[in-house]
Scaffold this motif. Structure first.
Motif, short mmCIF file in Angstrom:
data_model
loop_
_atom_site.label_atom_id
_atom_site.label_comp_id
_atom_site.label_asym_id
_atom_site.label_seq_id
_atom_site.Cartn_x
_atom_site.Cartn_y
_atom_site.Cartn_z
N ARG A 1 28.10 32.23 41.44
CA ARG A 1 29.33 32.82 41.97
C ARG A 1 29.11 34.24 42.50
NH1 ARG A 1 30.84 30.63 37.18
NH2 ARG A 1 31.08 32.64 36.20
N ARG A 2 27.93 34.76 42.36
CA ARG A 2 27.65 36.12 42.83
C ARG A 2 27.68 36.16 44.36
NH1 ARG A 2 23.41 37.59 38.38
NH2 ARG A 2 24.91 38.13 36.79
N LEU B 1 26.88 30.19 51.14
CA LEU B 1 28.32 30.49 51.06
C LEU B 1 29.10 29.26 50.60
CD1 LEU B 1 28.77 32.65 54.27
CD2 LEU B 1 29.07 33.41 51.91
N GLN B 2 28.73 28.10 51.11
CA GLN B 2 29.40 26.87 50.69
C GLN B 2 29.16 26.61 49.20
OE1 GLN B 2 28.04 23.23 52.53
NE2 GLN B 2 29.93 22.17 52.00
N GLY B 3 27.93 26.79 48.76
CA GLY B 3 27.61 26.63 47.35
C GLY B 3 28.38 27.60 46.47
N MET C 1 32.00 26.44 46.22
CA MET C 1 32.09 25.28 45.32
C MET C 1 32.00 25.73 43.87
SD MET C 1 29.91 22.53 47.59
CE MET C 1 29.43 21.59 46.20
N SER C 2 31.13 26.69 43.61
CA SER C 2 30.98 27.22 42.25
C SER C 2 32.25 27.94 41.81
CB SER C 2 29.78 28.15 42.19
OG SER C 2 29.62 28.64 40.88
N LYS C 3 32.86 28.69 42.71
CA LYS C 3 34.10 29.39 42.39
C LYS C 3 35.22 28.39 42.10
CE LYS C 3 33.39 33.69 44.95
NZ LYS C 3 33.89 34.51 46.09
N GLU D 1 34.72 26.95 38.73
CA GLU D 1 35.09 27.94 37.70
C GLU D 1 36.61 28.02 37.53
OE1 GLU D 1 34.81 30.82 34.73
OE2 GLU D 1 33.39 29.32 35.47
N ARG D 2 37.34 27.95 38.64
CA ARG D 2 38.81 27.95 38.54
C ARG D 2 39.29 26.74 37.74
NH1 ARG D 2 38.30 30.03 43.85
NH2 ARG D 2 38.44 27.96 44.77
N ARG D 3 38.67 25.57 37.97
CA ARG D 3 39.05 24.37 37.21
C ARG D 3 38.71 24.53 35.73
NH1 ARG D 3 36.92 22.06 41.83
NH2 ARG D 3 34.97 21.52 40.80
#
Length: 118
Positions: free
Chosen positions: A34-35, A53-55, A58-60, A63-65
């Motif tokens: 997420r960095r 950026l796409q990765g 997706m990671s963000k 994390e929200r979920r």
């Protein structure tokens, strides 16, 4: 504590604690993804940056979920402490045991969940 005799509250509590620990561990290990993405064109090409950026996005989203699920777990713990676990927060009826087994964080009975989904 709940007065429902068909619920093994301790088993649900253990299951929720295990899931919480799992989510927290995954969240910590995914912190690197997420960095911010470095946008230095001399170090990586345009497509590589787009992939990065796409990765990152997706990671963000993941994390929200995870954070949403952690909030649902904390809410379930609170309902346990208040003696309200296993009862619908909307209508007060019992939540079916099978529904709780499928999702121990669910705050709504099936009827109220269906109404909320409309």
């Amino acid at each position: 504590m709940t007065d429902r005799t068909d619920i093994d509250l301790e088993a649900f509590k253990r299951r929720l604690q295990e899931r919480k620990a799992e989510l927290e561990n995954v969240s910590e290990s995914a912190d690197e993804a997420r960095r911010p993405v470095e946008l230095d064109q001399t170090r990586q090409g345009r497509l590589s940056r787009m992939d990065a950026l796409q990765g990152q996005e997706m990671s963000k989203a993941a994390e929200r979920r995870r954070q949403l699920e952690l909030k649902r777990i904390e809410s379930a713990f609170q309902r346990m402490e208040e003696g309200e676990y296993g009862y619908c927060v909307s209508c007060g009826d019992e939540i079916a045991l099978k529904r709780l087994e499928a999702d121990p964080t669910t705050p709504l009975c099936i009827d109220c969940a269906e109404d909320a989904g409309r």
